[in-house]
Design an enzyme around this catalytic site. Structure first.
Site, mmCIF file in Angstrom:
data_model
loop_
_atom_site.group_PDB
_atom_site.id
_atom_site.type_symbol
_atom_site.label_atom_id
_atom_site.label_comp_id
_atom_site.label_asym_id
_atom_site.label_seq_id
_atom_site.Cartn_x
_atom_site.Cartn_y
_atom_site.Cartn_z
ATOM 1 N N GLN A 74 0.817 -1.214 0.000
ATOM 2 C CA GLN A 74 0.000 0.000 0.000
ATOM 3 C C GLN A 74 0.851 1.265 0.000
ATOM 4 O O GLN A 74 0.323 2.369 0.086
ATOM 5 C CB GLN A 74 -0.915 0.007 1.228
ATOM 6 C CG GLN A 74 -1.958 -1.082 1.212
ATOM 7 C CD GLN A 74 -2.766 -1.130 2.491
ATOM 8 O OE1 GLN A 74 -2.618 -0.298 3.378
ATOM 9 N NE2 GLN A 74 -3.626 -2.123 2.597
ATOM 10 N N HIS A 113 -1.049 -0.329 5.755
ATOM 11 C CA HIS A 113 -1.598 0.515 6.821
ATOM 12 C C HIS A 113 -0.706 1.727 7.101
ATOM 13 O O HIS A 113 -0.294 1.970 8.233
ATOM 14 C CB HIS A 113 -1.820 -0.295 8.102
ATOM 15 C CG HIS A 113 -2.919 -1.302 7.989
ATOM 16 N ND1 HIS A 113 -3.488 -1.910 9.081
ATOM 17 C CD2 HIS A 113 -3.562 -1.809 6.913
ATOM 18 C CE1 HIS A 113 -4.426 -2.754 8.686
ATOM 19 N NE2 HIS A 113 -4.487 -2.703 7.361
ATOM 20 N N GLU A 156 -15.109 2.913 9.955
ATOM 21 C CA GLU A 156 -15.686 3.928 10.841
ATOM 22 C C GLU A 156 -15.530 5.341 10.290
ATOM 23 O O GLU A 156 -14.588 5.635 9.559
ATOM 24 C CB GLU A 156 -14.984 3.901 12.204
ATOM 25 C CG GLU A 156 -15.096 2.614 12.968
ATOM 26 C CD GLU A 156 -14.362 2.667 14.298
ATOM 27 O OE1 GLU A 156 -14.480 1.703 15.071
ATOM 28 O OE2 GLU A 156 -13.665 3.680 14.573
ATOM 29 N N TYR A 203 -9.670 6.049 20.199
ATOM 30 C CA TYR A 203 -10.713 5.509 19.333
ATOM 31 C C TYR A 203 -10.805 3.986 19.375
ATOM 32 O O TYR A 203 -11.556 3.391 18.610
ATOM 33 C CB TYR A 203 -10.532 6.062 17.916
ATOM 34 C CG TYR A 203 -10.848 7.540 17.907
ATOM 35 C CD1 TYR A 203 -12.128 7.997 17.649
ATOM 36 C CD2 TYR A 203 -9.881 8.471 18.273
ATOM 37 C CE1 TYR A 203 -12.437 9.346 17.719
ATOM 38 C CE2 TYR A 203 -10.175 9.825 18.349
ATOM 39 C CZ TYR A 203 -11.458 10.253 18.073
ATOM 40 O OH TYR A 203 -11.770 11.591 18.164
ATOM 41 N N TYR A 213 -9.947 -11.408 9.451
ATOM 42 C CA TYR A 213 -10.150 -11.907 8.096
ATOM 43 C C TYR A 213 -10.464 -13.394 8.066
ATOM 44 O O TYR A 213 -11.116 -13.881 7.152
ATOM 45 C CB TYR A 213 -8.910 -11.619 7.244
ATOM 46 C CG TYR A 213 -8.655 -10.150 7.057
ATOM 47 C CD1 TYR A 213 -9.627 -9.323 6.518
ATOM 48 C CD2 TYR A 213 -7.443 -9.588 7.431
ATOM 49 C CE1 TYR A 213 -9.410 -7.977 6.355
ATOM 50 C CE2 TYR A 213 -7.211 -8.237 7.268
ATOM 51 C CZ TYR A 213 -8.193 -7.434 6.723
ATOM 52 O OH TYR A 213 -7.964 -6.095 6.568
#
Length: 466
Positions: A178, A244, A338, A348, A359
């Site tokens: 990513q 991430h 979210e 959070y 997963y």
């Protein structure tokens, strides 16, 4: 499910499928297992494998090895223990058989009409720019041109007529998993100082390990080049994983810069630890200095740039123009994406509380709420794979005024959230099947712009008079 492709954005963080906690006792077919565990990441017809290079081998034995052991550093879980050896063998056969027949997923296969009707508006897609791989960040210059980051590592200046110029002087990035060149943001006083900010996956070598992290560079835009480059933020520690990164950038009305950093795949170690930068939203002055009123400045064991914590992978952030608050959204695991309002020192909850599961179908936590931890404004089951977000502030869209727009990578649409103050009262999915929607933003001309990837386009949404 599988991480075979170079530069593929279909990482396992988006491998989000039907929300099941317990496997059925009856044996499942390979197709059923694929639909349960793999299809949301790799497509119902295995589109993500088409027209790409295989990274870990394309023979059946290579697939079996990858399914069995996974590639955790790339976000690909191991399925041994979830699937039997027989099921893994059948899964490999299914993938290889499907690849022989699958149609290549090209832009021409998407909706034939560029006009889309929603409950509040009808809009037409106007192509602004094309020829990208993954147009991740968008920023508008005072002269009407646009800066576009491509996750592959290139920064472009786009002018009218799809005239693209590749700019020089950008950071060195690790365009794997990513990672890559991610968001771009202008300084609030860009017209005076020509400063821009780039988030990216920085890379360094430690022995035999290639490590990466989320970093932010500030630079001056001078024609077709960046000059006076300065790295003002570097999330510590670096990690071996390739997913991430978070990486959204946003200035608030007071001129503070907010930076999202994902948990880097280490949910048990990073998000709840104040001595680690991953899994946080950070707040800085425009030159990288730490604001004196940041919540953890006096805590000697905490990193002082941290503003909020307990985040998983926030890939959307925007300023609410009505309140001045910073809003984010973040990817859940399998379920539980979210939307949150960022508050000073707030926790959070990830991974202590969560509305999703792992997963492999196993629970991450039994808690969805805990004292001292924030609840989201809303969450999605199943996950939509959110990326990019913007409030509609223009009178050009009277049916969408003050709505919140969120891109969906998984389902390839734009999610429209109808607001009543800070409350989301209803949602609608629009621009269906236009592609993996990576970003959405309001332009200074009053139009909404969206970017999609693989292939990469930037579109402007033009209202259609009824």
């Amino acid at each position: 499910m599988l991480r075979y492709t170079i530069g593929s954005a279909f990482v396992a963080v988006f491998c989000l499928s039907s929300f099941l906690i317990d496997r059925k006792p009856a044996a499942k077919t390979a197709r059923e297992n694929y639909e349960t565990y793999c299809s949301s990441c790799h497509g119902e017809k295995v589109e993500a494998f088409v027209d790409r290079q295989w990274k870990h081998g394309k023979e059946k034995s290579d697939l079996v090895k990858s399914i069995t052991g996974g590639y955790p550093d790339l976000g690909m879980p191991a399925w041994k223990g979830v699937l039997t050896d027989k099921e893994i063998d059948e899964m490999a056969d299914l993938i290889l058989t499907s690849l022989k027949n699958v149609d290549q997923y090209k832009f021409a296969n998407k909706p034939s009409s560029n006009v889309f009707t929603s409950e509040g508006m009808t809009v037409r897609l106007d192509t602004v720019a094309s020829g990208f791989k993954s147009p991740w960040g968008l920023a508008f210059l005072p002269d009407g041109s646009m800066l576009v980051t491509d996750r592959t590592g290139d920064l472009y200046r786009v002018e009218k007529g799809n005239q693209k110029t590749k700019l020089t002087g950008g950071p060195t990035v690790l365009a794997e998993g990513q990672g890559g060149l991610l968001d771009v943001e202008l300084h609030p006083d860009f017209a005076k100082n020509q400063l821009i900010y780039l988030s990216y996956s920085a890379v360094k070598q430690e022995g035999s390990d290639k490590l990466s992290t989320t970093a932010v560079m500030r630079a001056k835009l001078a024609g077709t080049a960046l000059t006076d480059q300065k790295v003002i933020f570097e999330a510590l520690p670096y990690a071996k994983t390739r997913h991430h990164y978070g990486s959204r950038l946003e200035f608030d009305k007071k001129g503070f810069l907010y930076i999202t950093v994902g948990d880097r795949g280490s949910e048990q170690q990073n998000p709840q630890s104040l001595d680690r930068d991953a899994g946080k939203v950070h707040r800085l002055h425009d030159d990288g200095r730490i604001p004196a009123d940041n919540p953890f400045v006096a805590n000697k064991s905490a990193h002082p740039s941290i503003y909020s914590y307990g985040h998983r992978n926030p890939q959307g952030m925007t300023l609410n123009p009505a309140t001045g608050a910073i809003w984010t959204h973040e990817h859940g695991p399998r379920g539980g994406d979210e939307i949150n309002i960022v508050k000073k020192s707030a926790n959070y909850g990830w991974p202590v509380i969560c509305y999703g599961i792992n997963y492999d179908g196993k629970p991450i936590t039994n808690l969805t709420a805990k004292e001292g931890m924030e609840q989201p404004l809303t969450y999605w089951l199943p996950s939509i794979g959110p990326s990019g977000m913007a409030f509609v502030t223009s009178s050009k869209y009277p049916g969408w005024k003050n709505n919140l727009m969120v891109g969906s990578l998984r389902f390839q649409y734009l999610n429209r959230c109808v607001m009543n103050g800070d409350k989301i009262v209803s949602q609608e999915n629009i621009l269906k099947n236009i592609g993996r929607l990576r970003n959405v933003t309001m332009g200074p001309d009053g139009y909404l712009y969206v970017s999609v990837e693989d292939p990469g386009y930037v579109f402007r949404l033009l209202p259609v008079t009824q």
